[in-house]
Design a protein around this motif. Structure first.
Motif, short mmCIF file in Angstrom:
data_model
loop_
_atom_site.label_atom_id
_atom_site.label_comp_id
_atom_site.label_asym_id
_atom_site.label_seq_id
_atom_site.Cartn_x
_atom_site.Cartn_y
_atom_site.Cartn_z
N LEU A 237 0.86 -1.29 0.18
CA LEU A 237 -0.09 0.05 0.00
C LEU A 237 0.83 1.31 0.02
CD1 LEU A 237 -2.71 1.61 0.32
CD2 LEU A 237 -2.39 1.47 2.49
N ALA B 103 2.31 1.82 -3.35
CA ALA B 103 1.26 2.17 -4.25
C ALA B 103 0.88 3.71 -4.16
CB ALA B 103 -0.10 1.37 -4.18
N ILE B 104 0.91 4.08 -2.76
CA ILE B 104 0.61 5.48 -2.39
C ILE B 104 1.59 6.47 -2.88
CG2 ILE B 104 0.41 7.29 -0.34
CD1 ILE B 104 -2.07 5.64 -0.71
N PHE C 290 1.85 6.56 -6.69
CA PHE C 290 0.52 7.19 -7.23
C PHE C 290 0.64 8.79 -7.03
CE2 PHE C 290 -3.63 9.38 -5.94
CZ PHE C 290 -4.16 9.23 -7.04
N THR C 291 1.53 9.11 -6.08
CA THR C 291 1.58 10.68 -5.80
C THR C 291 2.33 11.30 -6.64
OG1 THR C 291 1.10 9.96 -3.42
CG2 THR C 291 2.00 12.33 -3.98
N PRO D 167 7.50 13.80 -2.71
CA PRO D 167 7.08 12.66 -2.31
C PRO D 167 6.13 12.60 -1.45
CG PRO D 167 9.11 13.07 -1.06
CD PRO D 167 9.07 14.27 -1.94
N ALA D 168 5.41 11.67 -1.13
CA ALA D 168 3.99 11.43 -0.39
C ALA D 168 4.74 11.64 0.97
CB ALA D 168 3.43 10.30 -0.53
N SER E 236 2.18 11.61 3.93
CA SER E 236 1.33 11.04 4.90
C SER E 236 0.07 10.55 4.08
CB SER E 236 0.91 12.05 6.09
OG SER E 236 -0.08 13.02 5.46
N LEU E 237 -0.44 9.39 4.79
CA LEU E 237 -1.86 9.05 4.13
C LEU E 237 -2.86 8.98 5.45
CD1 LEU E 237 -3.72 7.36 2.25
CD2 LEU E 237 -2.70 5.14 3.39
#
Lengths: 482, 520
Positions: free
Chosen positions: A63, A66-67, A70-71, A79-80, A82-83
């Motif tokens: 996950l 993927a996050i 995707f970001t 970069p991402a 936090s989710l």
């Protein structure tokens, strides 16, 4: 202010149970280590809790990948971080190329007893956590690992994935137990250093002490001097000192409370060493020099150097409230002779200095008059020298961080800090909370000041005047945007 | 006049529990302190015409059941055939509308390009099967794999009995809203809070529901999970495009409020009563707009129009020029009223070159001629009165400049009266004439709004000094106020400006607000 864990709700009798944010999992992975299907487990370098089933680990790492991927579709360069989900928040940090550190924190929640009196409903409080605070906690975790182990890449070079995994396991297994997520706040975002206020004379005394010791014991590369958990002098780079300071004040010092303060029969009270000339003792290395079995092993730390990093022995030596850290190249072997030499040289001088500083401190206190509960509390941080000052936090130890204000007010400070972080310009924000407290944030030239005022009936103009007075008395040489 | 000292205590207003007294004689010249809802400037005299909308809590509240109980709307349990008829009927109106598609739709943009990525706000709508339904920029086809990933993320988190909310990177965030059978995703490079962005996605959701009804949407996807909804929505994308444009620009959508055409009280009363007289059995709402401004609204007793529904109607009217060519007759679902059924709206301009647009909302799909008749009766009645001339005169100055308030440092403001759901705001001053500057100012207001309405840490008062402007926001039981000052202004000046402005609004409230809305 609640300390930790749970407490039964007050308002509704025993119907509600409040849970503070807690660590769900913490893992480190490198997506390039198991690129083929069926090899996903190889990506995982560390996973807490370790008893999670393999497929579950792979799923959760998947996950994150993927996050992150995707970001990148939308912001390839950022970069991402936090989710957010209903139940938890995940924080991502890529400290070294392709190495991802992920922390999953469960949202605080309230468990309510349903009307039937048997079943419970859980309500997640999704807006309680501040990303900036927990993002800072993850970065701190990595910095602490790096302080004691060097970079991930270093372990990879020295012993491949296996060594890295061993080191991660050894370090994080213990370290994660010391995380106290429910009391993390704005101070974690700053990661600042509290400096001990001192008059010129005493400061010069300390400086000459450091010079003398470094001259006599030429093995010493760097020295840091602290009093009362506050920094006075440091020869290290700022970022290294910042994390070392964090280690000293939240981990090492609290584990070695003053033996002078411990009861006569307390196990903390060391054997009387027979040396009544000084109170000096090693906080790292040998507990008792007189002990023939004493070991002369010191923790190793890694600090930045011109060509990457250097490995050093960390000697922490304390007399009463004064602590001196001496750092010596790890390539040198330290023995009894050296330690005895250091003890006899530093012990008496440090004891003397400690009582000098103490005296100075009490004199200053007396001049500033009796302690009266002020109408305001503040936090100050200077990005240039990492200086931090808080009258909100009463005490910060390894286990708890006591603040004297309601947690919601602390979070409002955090919200204002986020606003300040967006632009690089001077700003001022004044808000009135629903509880009628006034909160003032000022940002000027790399400095940030946050004030909480308890004058509920004051108006904007009076609040402004009050803060002006505070700036004049506490920060008389700092210019703030008016 | 209140003493100056009292006026300066603006920021520490004490809400009292005094009974709400809406009698005009009790309206103080300066409404603070001790103001209660219903006595603020712009408060309605009788009862509001909006379903009582706080701010956006009710965006998520399921008000639908209530509406269904009231049972004024026909049920739309249409069969597939009927559905086609409806869609056919719909696309006629929309074909007319094609000509006003806003800013050339950049459908051909390459999604790997920097230009595509750098849009401030992306919005995607997809089905639960991951099929693309709408994208603000680029083509749905080219984005089908990206939307597939979005759906995968949603269902992955769902499989843990959890719900994905948002992803955050520096300066960029992705917001997810699952509204079965649709999934909406927003990607924003603005500083808007998650809650604000979510509110915008809700609007887009309601926009789509207003075209199809939720009942139909569910019906379609229950029958065929893989259905390509674009077949039904073809030609209506401009409505969503325009709504997104409004969300960036229109303070009304931010404040959950509507603004009125400034008009003298007596003229507005004549217009309202003329509209009131032109009633019909199935007529539920009569709305007279001047562009995006409300002239008056008359409603059936006990029926309330939600501000979101009114914004959707305004978006429909404002997005197409076809209604200028004659009388339009279009089904429209007002989702905050009832997501299950269609109303039928008769839309026409009073005169071909005029901005005055009349919308008559009926529950009966066969009601076109009745509505047309209502309009004629309204026009006949109105044109006989001198008020009509005054109304047309008022159209020439639909807004006012901030200079009229007489506070030199004040650049712009928004004021919303809570009980009426109406707001007032001057036109953008010279400094904020460009599109970028207007959107930046709106961004500042959005920021203030999200601070004051924080989901768990709401604030009463917010003041911010920056190098470009000073901003003040204040929320009480009765009103919300947002002011933008020159950066040179002092705090003392700001405090006295608030008092001055509130007095000015009180003085002008007859013109700026609808104080006595009517029912049939």
């Amino acid at each position: 202010y609640r300390l930790a864990g749970t407490y039964p709700g007050m308002a509704s009798g025993m119907q509600e149970k409040q849970y503070t944010p807690s660590l769900l999992s913490f893992f480190i992975y490198n997506p390039t280590f198991g690129p083929r299907e069926g090899e996903e487990e190889k990506k995982i370098l560390f996973y807490h809790p370790s008893d999670v089933e393999k497929n579950e680990k792979i799923r959760n790492v998947g996950l994150c990948e993927a996050i992150v991927q995707f970001t990148r579709t939308f912001c390839p360069t950022k970069p991402a971080k936090s989710l957010h989900t209903q139940k938890n928040r995940q924080f991502f940090f890529e400290p070294e190329n392709n190495f991802w550190v992920v922390m999953v924190v469960r949202n605080p929640m309230i468990e309510k007893l349903n009307k039937d009196g048997k079943t419970q409903t859980i309500e997640y409080q999704e807006e309680e956590m501040l990303d900036t605070v927990y993002g800072a906690v993850v970065r701190q975790c990595y910095s602490m690992y790096k302080l004691f182990n060097g970079t991930f890449a270093r372990a990879m070079e020295a012993g491949g994935v296996e060594l890295l995994m061993q080191k991660l396991e050894k370090f994080f297994y213990k370290y994660l137990q010391t995380l106290h997520l429910q009391s993390s706040d704005l101070l974690d975002v700053f990661g600042g250093i509290s400096f001990f206020p001192l008059d010129k004379m005493t400061y010069l005394k300390i400086q000459s002490f450091v010079n003398r010791v470094e001259e006599s014991l030429s093995l010493i590369k760097y020295t840091a001097f602290l009093y009362n958990d506050q920094l006075i002098w440091s020869g290290l780079e700022q970022d290294d000192m910042r994390i070392l300071y964090k280690y000293l004040t939240t981990s090492l010092f609290p584990r070695h409370t003053e033996p002078e303060l411990a009861g006569r029969d307390s196990p903390l009270r060391p054997e009387v060493t027979g040396n009544l000339l000084h109170y000096g003792r090693f906080l790292t290395g040998p507990l008792n020099l007189k002990d023939p079995e004493a070991k002369f092993r010191f923790p190793k730390i890694f600090v930045s150097a011109e060509d990457g990093y250097e490995e050093l022995h960390l000697i922490v030596y304390k007399a009463m409230s004064a602590a001196a850290c001496f750092m010596i190249s790890a390539s040198v072997e330290l023995n009894r002779d050296f330690c005895e030499q250091l003890d006899s040289l530093v012990g008496p001088q440090l004891t003397l200095l400690a009582s000098d500083i103490c005296e100075q401190f009490t004199v200053n206190r007396r001049i500033s008059g009796p302690e009266k509960e002020p109408q305001f509390k503040f936090i100050y941080f200077n990005h240039m020298n990492l200086a931090e000052k808080s009258t909100i936090h009463m005490r910060k130890t390894a286990s708890v961080c006591l603040t004297s204000v309601h947690p919601d007010l602390m979070k409002i400070l955090g919200d204002i800090n986020c606003d300040f972080a967006r632009v690089d310009e001077d700003e001022e924000i004044i808000v009135k909370a629903m509880t009628d407290y006034w909160v003032v944030g000022k940002k000027s030239d790399q400095r940030e000041l946050y004030v909480i005022l308890n004058q509920k009936n004051a108006n904007l103009i009076e609040v402004n005047e009050e803060v002006k007075r505070l700036c004049a008395t506490q920060f008389n040489n700092i210019f703030f945007l008016d | 006049m209140d003493g100056e000292a009292q006026n300066e205590s603006v920021a520490c207003e004490k809400a009292t529990l005094a009974p709400v007294d809406r009698l005009r004689s009790n309206r103080a010249e300066s409404p603070t302190p001790g103001l209660v809802e219903g006595t603020e400037p712009g408060a309605v005299q009788k009862s509001a015409f909006f379903a009582h909308a706080q701010s956006f809590e009710d965006l998520t509240a399921e008000a639908e059941e209530k509406a269904e109980q009231e049972g004024v709307v026909e049920d739309s349990g249409q069969t597939e055939d009927e559905l086609q008829v409806l869609v056919g009927e719909r696309t006629i109106t929309e074909q007319h509308a094609q000509d006003v598609s806003p800013q050339s739709r950049s459908k051909e943009e390459d999604m790997s390009s920097e230009a595509w990525r750098s849009h401030r706000k992306h919005v995607f709508v997809l089905s639960e099967a991951g099929k693309p339904i709408y994208t603000r920029y680029g083509s749905e086809e080219a984005l089908s794999s990206t939307m597939g990933v979005m759906m995968a993320l949603v269902s992955f988190v769902e499989s843990d009995k959890n719900t994905i909310r948002s992803i955050h990177a520096d300066g960029c965030k992705v917001i997810f809203l699952a509204k079965s059978p649709l999934v909406l995703v927003g990607v924003s490079q603005t500083y808007q809070s998650d809650k604000e962005l979510l509110r915008e996605l809700q609007y887009i959701y309601y926009q789509i529901v207003s075209l199809l009804t939720l009942t139909q949407l569910n019906h379609i996807f229950q029958n065929k999970q893989n259905y390509d909804l674009r077949r039904l929505l073809a030609g209506s994308e401009y409505l969503t495009d325009n709504l997104l444009h409004r969300l960036d620009r229109d303070p009304g959508l931010l404040l959950s409020a509507v603004t009125c055409l400034p008009l003298s009280n007596s003229v507005r009363d004549v217009v309202s009563s003329s509209l009131q007289a032109a009633k019909a059995k199935n007529l539920v709402f009569s709305i007279l707009l001047a562009g995006d401004r409300l002239v008056t609204l008359v409603r059936k007793k006990d029926q309330f129009l939600h501000h979101i529904d009114l914004h959707l109607v305004m978006n429909l009217v404002g997005s197409s020029s076809s209604f200028r060519e004659g009388e339009g007759w279009t089904p429209i679902c007002l989702p905050k009223f009832n997501t299950a059924g269609f109303f039928h709206a008769h839309i026409s301009y009073l005169e071909s070159a005029s901005d005055l647009c009349l919308i008559l909302v009926s529950t009966d799909r066969e009601d076109f001629f009745n509505m047309s008749d209502c309009k004629q009766r309204f026009l006949e009645r109105l044109t006989k009165r001198t008020a009509y001339q005054a109304l047309k005169e008022a159209l020439k100055c639909p807004s006012y400049s901030v200079e009229q308030v007489g506070i030199p440092e004040l650049r712009h403001f928004l004021y919303k009266s809570k009980s009426s759901g109406l707001y007032t705001s001057p036109e953008f001053p010279e400094l904020y004439q460009s599109d970028e500057e207007q959107e930046r100012l709106m961004g500042l207001y959005q920021d203030l709004h999200s601070h004051l309405h924080h989901p768990v840490r709401p604030l009463r008062f917010f003041y911010r000094c920056t190098n470009k402007e000073n901003l003040l926001a204040w929320v009480t039981n009765g009103f919300q106020l947002y002011l933008c000052f020159s950066p040179l202004g002092t705090k003392a000046m700001a405090v006295s400006a608030v008092n001055k402005l509130l007095k000015w609004i009180r003085k002008e409230e007859d013109r700026l607000f609808i104080l006595s809305p009517l029912t049939y």
